[in-house]
Structure formats: C-alpha cells, structure tokens
Scaffold this motif. Sequence first.
Motif, short mmCIF file in Angstrom:
data_model
loop_
_atom_site.label_atom_id
_atom_site.label_comp_id
_atom_site.label_asym_id
_atom_site.label_seq_id
_atom_site.Cartn_x
_atom_site.Cartn_y
_atom_site.Cartn_z
N GLU A 184 25.79 25.72 -15.78
CA GLU A 184 24.90 26.89 -15.80
C GLU A 184 25.34 27.44 -17.29
O GLU A 184 24.47 27.94 -17.95
N ARG B 106 9.30 31.43 -15.55
CA ARG B 106 10.50 32.50 -15.27
C ARG B 106 11.76 32.19 -15.69
O ARG B 106 11.91 30.61 -15.38
N PRO B 107 12.54 32.67 -16.24
CA PRO B 107 14.02 32.12 -16.72
C PRO B 107 14.77 31.81 -15.58
O PRO B 107 15.32 30.75 -15.65
N GLU B 108 14.73 32.31 -14.62
CA GLU B 108 15.44 31.74 -13.14
C GLU B 108 14.64 30.39 -12.86
O GLU B 108 15.68 29.58 -12.23
N THR B 109 13.56 30.19 -13.10
CA THR B 109 12.94 28.93 -12.76
C THR B 109 13.63 27.81 -13.62
O THR B 109 13.84 26.70 -13.41
N GLN B 110 13.62 28.04 -15.03
CA GLN B 110 14.07 27.11 -16.14
C GLN B 110 15.66 26.96 -15.84
O GLN B 110 16.14 25.67 -15.66
N LEU B 111 16.41 27.95 -15.49
CA LEU B 111 17.94 27.92 -15.13
C LEU B 111 18.11 26.74 -14.09
O LEU B 111 18.85 26.10 -13.95
N ASP B 112 17.26 27.09 -12.98
CA ASP B 112 17.48 26.18 -11.53
C ASP B 112 17.05 24.62 -12.02
O ASP B 112 17.92 23.99 -11.66
N ARG B 113 16.04 24.63 -12.67
CA ARG B 113 15.57 23.21 -13.19
C ARG B 113 16.67 22.42 -14.09
O ARG B 113 17.01 21.33 -13.77
N ARG C 15 19.78 21.87 -11.55
CA ARG C 15 19.47 21.21 -10.54
C ARG C 15 18.93 19.80 -10.87
O ARG C 15 19.18 18.85 -10.27
N ASP D 102 5.11 28.22 -12.78
CA ASP D 102 6.02 28.64 -11.66
C ASP D 102 5.05 28.22 -10.50
O ASP D 102 4.88 29.00 -9.61
N ARG E 51 22.35 28.12 -20.08
CA ARG E 51 22.01 29.52 -20.50
C ARG E 51 22.32 29.41 -21.99
O ARG E 51 21.57 30.08 -22.63
#
Length: 198
Positions: free
Chosen positions: A148, A132-139, A142, A175, A152
Amino acid sequence: MLKVGLTGGIGAGKSEVSRLLVECGAVLIDADRIAREVVAPGTPGLAAVVDAFGEEVLAPDGGLDRPKLGSIVFADPEKLAVLNSIVHPLVGERSRELEAAAGDAVVVHDVPLLTENGLAPLYDLVIVVDARPETQLDRLVRLRGMTEEDARARMGAQATREERREIADVVIDNDVPLEELRGRVKEVWAELERRARA
C-alpha cells in the motif's frame, strides 16, 4: 493521421482502454513499452541510468532492476527528475519514428505522464482514463502486488485526478464493469474515426 494522447493515473485501467482501442483499429504507441526498450541491456539509455544511479540498479542478469530503481526515484522528486531527463528524450525520439511509420491511421499514444510533462498540445485530442483513488489503490495492491505504501507513493508522484481531467477532451470512466467500459470505448472510437475523416 489523428494523433490521440491517452493517459490516466497508475491503476486507472489505461492499458485496458488502449487494448480495446487497438481492437477497434487504433495504432498504439506505448510510451511505457518504449521506455523499457530504451533502457534494455546494451543500450546507451541503460548506461546513462547506471551512470546516474549506480550499479545497484542492475539486476543479476544485467538488465534494469525496475523495482529497485522505482524505490529510489519515487521517494525523491529530484532523482525522479534525473531519471526522466535520461529516458524521456529517448522515448520521444522512438515515438516519432513509430508515428512516421503509421501512415494515415488513428494513432493512440499511451503516455502515463502526459499531464505531468505538459504534453497535451502535441495531440489532436487527449483521452483521460479516470478511476477513483480507492479503485486505483485496490488494483495496485490486489492485481500488481504492490505494498500500500509503494502504491500511494506512485500515485502521489503523479498529477492529481483534477489536473488530468483539466486537460481532457474525452474522459473515460473506468469504475465500471468491463462490458460497460467496452461500450464506452466503442463510442469514443466512433468519434475518433469521425474526426480522422474530417
């Protein structure tokens, strides 16, 4: 030889999947690693990048300042196209040399921009690592320490999740916890071996 294309969006966990495939017995040809080799200090590739983008893309040690170059090209599609026109032919040539040396193996080509560059027809099979894009962004923020905004921009410069899934023969969902991922990769490996023998 079975030629497998492996791709996925930045931060999807493609490196982890390629590592697990190597554990299973795959021969890995890593386009990112080759892309670094072809612009190492003293190479014609680095000279061409400096010609195109100027001395400011050099680090103090004479190597490529990748974050600096990234900040230039990922903000401008035309500049990214110029960089790709320098690096991609060099990566392709080196990949073919490595593949020729692999013999009768399952050869996994780890190619981040496989979808974007229309390379799916070059492979017997395409595996897409999906998250998921949220997972990619978090990785990216973090684990890789990106801002960010940078994360993006890099995600936005790549194919969409839907475009990648469209060219996939196999999708590996990342995921999930590592043990679950390991089990899925082993299933995929069994299928790759079956196809290689066929």
